[in-house]
Design a protein around this motif. Structure first.
Motif, mmCIF file in Angstrom:
data_model
loop_
_atom_site.group_PDB
_atom_site.id
_atom_site.type_symbol
_atom_site.label_atom_id
_atom_site.label_comp_id
_atom_site.label_asym_id
_atom_site.label_seq_id
_atom_site.Cartn_x
_atom_site.Cartn_y
_atom_site.Cartn_z
ATOM 1 N N UNK A 1 29.227 15.080 21.266
ATOM 2 C CA UNK A 1 28.973 13.659 20.940
ATOM 3 C C UNK A 1 30.333 12.968 21.699
ATOM 4 N N UNK A 2 31.504 13.290 21.681
ATOM 5 C CA UNK A 2 32.457 12.440 22.057
ATOM 6 C C UNK A 2 32.068 12.092 23.788
ATOM 7 N N UNK A 3 31.852 13.074 24.392
ATOM 8 C CA UNK A 3 31.685 13.228 25.916
ATOM 9 C C UNK A 3 30.422 12.188 26.142
ATOM 10 N N UNK A 4 29.305 12.312 25.413
ATOM 11 C CA UNK A 4 28.130 11.446 25.545
ATOM 12 C C UNK A 4 28.412 10.028 25.326
ATOM 13 N N UNK A 5 29.391 9.699 24.427
ATOM 14 C CA UNK A 5 29.597 8.270 24.257
ATOM 15 C C UNK A 5 31.111 7.860 24.830
ATOM 16 N N UNK A 6 30.791 8.385 26.104
ATOM 17 C CA UNK A 6 31.950 7.804 26.928
ATOM 18 C C UNK A 6 33.379 8.257 26.696
ATOM 19 N N UNK A 7 33.635 9.618 26.062
ATOM 20 C CA UNK A 7 34.957 10.031 25.690
ATOM 21 C C UNK A 7 35.379 9.153 24.333
ATOM 22 N N UNK A 8 34.685 8.885 23.608
ATOM 23 C CA UNK A 8 34.953 8.328 22.399
ATOM 24 C C UNK A 8 35.957 9.220 21.626
ATOM 25 N N UNK A 9 36.974 8.350 20.952
ATOM 26 C CA UNK A 9 37.885 9.331 20.175
ATOM 27 C C UNK A 9 37.091 9.771 18.712
ATOM 28 N N UNK A 10 37.659 10.821 18.570
ATOM 29 C CA UNK A 10 37.291 11.588 17.127
ATOM 30 C C UNK A 10 38.139 11.179 16.075
ATOM 31 N N UNK A 11 37.734 10.898 14.854
ATOM 32 C CA UNK A 11 38.399 10.623 13.762
ATOM 33 C C UNK A 11 38.078 11.808 12.592
ATOM 34 N N UNK A 12 38.807 12.738 12.377
ATOM 35 C CA UNK A 12 38.388 13.527 11.341
ATOM 36 C C UNK A 12 39.199 13.383 10.035
ATOM 37 N N UNK A 13 38.347 13.283 9.175
ATOM 38 C CA UNK A 13 38.835 12.769 7.789
ATOM 39 C C UNK A 13 38.419 13.788 6.762
ATOM 40 N N UNK A 14 39.492 14.501 6.069
ATOM 41 C CA UNK A 14 39.222 15.625 5.272
ATOM 42 C C UNK A 14 38.791 15.063 3.823
ATOM 43 N N UNK A 15 37.939 15.866 3.015
ATOM 44 C CA UNK A 15 37.425 15.376 1.887
ATOM 45 C C UNK A 15 38.187 16.491 0.901
ATOM 46 N N UNK A 16 37.726 16.165 -0.400
ATOM 47 C CA UNK A 16 38.111 17.157 -1.600
ATOM 48 C C UNK A 16 37.112 18.209 -1.573
ATOM 49 N N UNK A 17 37.775 19.295 -1.845
ATOM 50 C CA UNK A 17 37.209 20.754 -1.863
ATOM 51 C C UNK A 17 37.131 21.555 -2.849
ATOM 52 N N UNK A 18 35.789 22.148 -3.189
ATOM 53 C CA UNK A 18 36.000 23.079 -4.199
ATOM 54 C C UNK A 18 35.246 24.400 -3.825
ATOM 55 N N UNK A 19 35.731 25.372 -4.306
ATOM 56 C CA UNK A 19 35.041 26.883 -3.699
ATOM 57 C C UNK A 19 33.623 27.124 -4.216
ATOM 58 N N UNK A 20 32.984 27.646 -3.464
ATOM 59 C CA UNK A 20 31.410 27.940 -3.814
ATOM 60 C C UNK A 20 31.453 29.615 -3.303
ATOM 61 N N UNK A 21 31.148 30.349 -4.172
ATOM 62 C CA UNK A 21 30.918 31.983 -4.191
ATOM 63 C C UNK A 21 29.519 32.091 -3.540
ATOM 64 N N UNK A 22 29.530 32.658 -2.206
ATOM 65 C CA UNK A 22 28.155 32.970 -1.801
ATOM 66 C C UNK A 22 27.843 34.492 -2.018
ATOM 67 N N UNK A 23 26.471 34.669 -2.280
ATOM 68 C CA UNK A 23 26.106 35.852 -2.722
ATOM 69 C C UNK A 23 24.680 36.186 -1.890
#
Length: 674
Positions: free
Chosen positions: A208-230
């Protein structure tokens, strides 16, 4: 919590780390303003408002990766508003689905202490809830695309936020190229700048960044809760039944007020599951009360909103949904997810020119999105009714819709916007050249574009583009003028655009079929639907009459609203609305003028084959023509399960196809007469 600019790698999923976002509320369950404010202030994105606002103000394009729970979808548009981007124009926020656009508009309106339609509004197909006061406009990606057809430079907007970009709907992919082009043209012409914000919970950020002329990428972390996968211990022959068993087991063992979200493929499977769960619940003892709700895109809005209502104390809510619940909207109180591992997706075959709905395996990315639904408010569990080996064999990412669907609508939209060379349009991921050529050929047969090296949009094509419909249906409406049956054709297309009208419940199936018999037309399903709607209007849309005749009243009401708006578009196009009365031949001729590519004839060995491509197809068992063998038919939809089934079938005369598109059928005379 982190905030960093980077051009980094893709986000990686982890089985036990999934994310949470603020819960959306329905129109009937608004929270007090103070409580809303406290919830906003607790969001990770809210704490970084100043820094985010600075980045948005100083850069033309941003790619924002906001983990689920960060609050990006509700807060970033408000940051843009507070930063002054709405002084002279609006902020557009696109969503892949109408239920998300409407729910988000309601939430943000509540947060801004206004009514939907004032500062915050929404626009979805056949419904616009905005005003001259609107500053933030949530809308489906298709609606913004339609606006671009009438305003090539999107002058009404100072900022376009393309949300849920990872879903890669066909409209979103086209919008990527359009807003990128508009941004460049505005800069060259020294017009007010158009800012672009691309948002997602997860996607290939480098791409996506390359397509939009090397647009900067902002990474924003959220709040996490564990999920058990079966995982399932062994492969399940019937994933839908396995999902039902999983829900019943959860219901018997889990405490009350821990809700369940089930992912299935489509409306029929969902309705069957809802009925089965309700029946099972009657026979279970020692369990809390079960409240089972369906959720799919064509469900009436009132029913869609029911899934957001809080679960009453001592009960359990089970939401049975298509992939509409994968992203975009947050369903409150979901503790468990049951994932069938299947999805119904559009699939286009350039070699045959046929587009169909097909049930297929999901991708790993979709599986993780579904898993994340269980970790929004607390730790949860996801039950995958497929094995770990099956999961590892899934494709990593979902193929973009633009690479697996017919492009006739896309090509018509691009030509209307002013893109002359559709083949070389700046797509994020280029579709098959054969698919583009097929689309241009179909538009040429429909009379929408001229022939030649550089096809031009014809007056007919420009009139077709005024209707928010597949080009085939738009052409049928235009053709109805010559046959004096615009009222009937518009009605049929509105009914085909809505969801299933005829109810055939498992309990009472024979009674339903007997009730429907009075509407059945020998010409097929489309005329049968017309008969239903005429009777519905004659009884003044009586709800009790609908129940007695096993008709879906809400779907009929939705079709009536679509019909009303299509008739308005006919008036704007100066298309006289005439009626052919009880004569159906003009109606079927008009439909053939648009749907000639969706025709099949009866071969000598007794089965139907598509005209020209000779694909073996079958009349769907739900059709009124199922037990008959008509010589030539039109169909509105092709669905593939164990066979390729034609749905919404209508009998026609083969000669009408040659009248509709002589250039397309003069070489197919042998096929038509086989």
């Amino acid at each position: 919590m982190r905030f960093k600019l980077r051009h980094g790698s893709k986000l990686q999923h982890c089985e036990t780390n999934v994310m949470r976002r603020i819960t959306l509320v329905s129109r009937g369950a608004r929270l007090p303003f103070r409580q809303l404010t406290r919830q906003r202030q607790a969001l990770p994105v809210y704490r970084l408002q100043a820094r985010l606002t600075s980045e948005i103000s100083s850069r033309p394009t941003l790619v924002l990766i906001g983990e689920t729970g960060s609050g990006k979808t509700t807060q970033v548009p408000q940051f843009c508003h507070q930063a002054g981007l709405t002084k002279t124009a609006m902020v557009a926020v696109t969503q892949p689905r109408r239920v998300a656009a409407m729910s988000l508009a309601q939430r943000v309106a509540d947060e801004m202490a206004c009514t939907v339609g004032q500062k915050v509004g929404y626009a979805v197909r056949f419904e616009d809830c905005t005003s001259t006061q609107t500053k933030i406009k949530y809308m489906t990606d298709g609606m913004l695309l339609r606006e671009a057809m009438s305003d090539h430079l999107l002058r009404r907007y100072s900022c376009v936020i393309l949300d849920e970009a990872h879903e890669r709907t066909v409209h979103t992919d086209v919008l990527f190229g359009i807003v990128k082009k508009v941004q460049k043209i505005r800069r060259v012409k020294q017009l007010p700048e158009l800012k672009i914000i691309v948002m997602s919970a997860t996607m290939d950020v480098d791409h996506f960044s390359r397509y939009f002329n090397s647009a900067p990428v902002i990474y924003l972390q959220g709040r996490q809760f564990p999920v058990q996968v079966y995982y399932a211990k062994q492969k399940q022959e019937d994933p839908v039944f396995a999902s039902l068993v999983s829900v019943v087991q959860l219901h018997q063992t889990a405490p009350p007020n821990q809700d369940v979200l089930v992912f299935l493929t489509g409306q029929q499977e969902i309705q069957a599951m809802v009925k089965n769960l309700r029946d099972v619940n009657k026979d279970l003892t020692g369990c809390c009360r079960l409240r089972v709700l369906p959720l799919y895109a064509n469900l009436p809005v009132q029913q869609q909103m029911e899934v957001f209502q809080p679960t009453p104390p001592g009960q359990r809510k089970v939401i049975v949904s298509t992939n509409v619940a994968e992203t975009s909207v947050t369903l409150p109180n979901i503790k468990f997810v049951v994932d069938s591992g299947l999805v119904k997706a559009r699939c286009y075959q350039p070699g045959t020119g046929l587009e169909m709905l097909r049930v297929q395996k999901i991708s790993q990315a979709q599986a993780w999105q579904r898993t994340g639904r269980a970790g929004r408010q607390s730790a949860g569990s996801c039950y995958r009714v497929y094995t770990r080996a099956e999961f590892e064999a899934m494709p990593r990412d979902t193929a973009p819709e633009i690479q697996r669907c017919s492009l006739s609508s896309v090509a018509l939209q691009l030509l209307t916007i002013g893109v002359r060379d559709v083949r070389n349009f700046d797509f994020l991921d280029r579709p098959d050249t054969k698919a583009i050529d097929d689309a241009m050929k179909e538009l040429q047969l429909l009379g929408a574009v001229s022939a030649g090296e550089q096809p031009e949009l014809t007056p007919v094509g420009r009139r077709m583009s005024a209707f928010p419909l597949d080009p085939k249906f738009a052409k049928a409406i235009l053709a109805s003028k010559d046959h004096g049956c615009t009222e009937e054709v518009v009605t049929i297309i509105a009914l085909l655009s809505a969801d299933v009208i005829l109810l055939t419940p498992a309990a009472g199936r024979q009674e339903a079929l007997a009730a429907h018999q009075k509407f059945v037309a020998p010409e097929g399903d489309m005329i049968t639907l017309l008969n239903v709607f005429r009777a519905y209007r004659k009884v003044h849309k009586n709800k009790e009459w609908c129940r007695e005749n096993y008709l879906h009243e809400r779907h009929l009401a939705h079709a009536a609203e679509i019909r009303r708006q299509l008739l308005q578009l006919c008036a704007q196009a100066q298309l006289p609305v005439t009626s052919s009365g009880q004569s159906t031949e003009p109606v079927r001729r008009s439909l053939a003028a648009g749907l000639f590519s969706c025709a099949a004839h009866l071969s000598r060995d007794g089965h139907h084959v598509t005209v020209g491509t000779l694909q073996k197809v079958h009349i769907h068992p739900s059709s009124v023509l199922f037990m008959s063998r008509p010589a030539c038919v039109l169909f509105a939809e092709l669905v593939q399960t164990s066979k390729k089934y034609m749905r919404s079938v209508c009998m026609i005369d083969p000669d009408w196809l040659r009248d509709a598109a002589p250039e397309g059928f003069h070489t197919r005379r042998v096929n038509l007469e086989t």
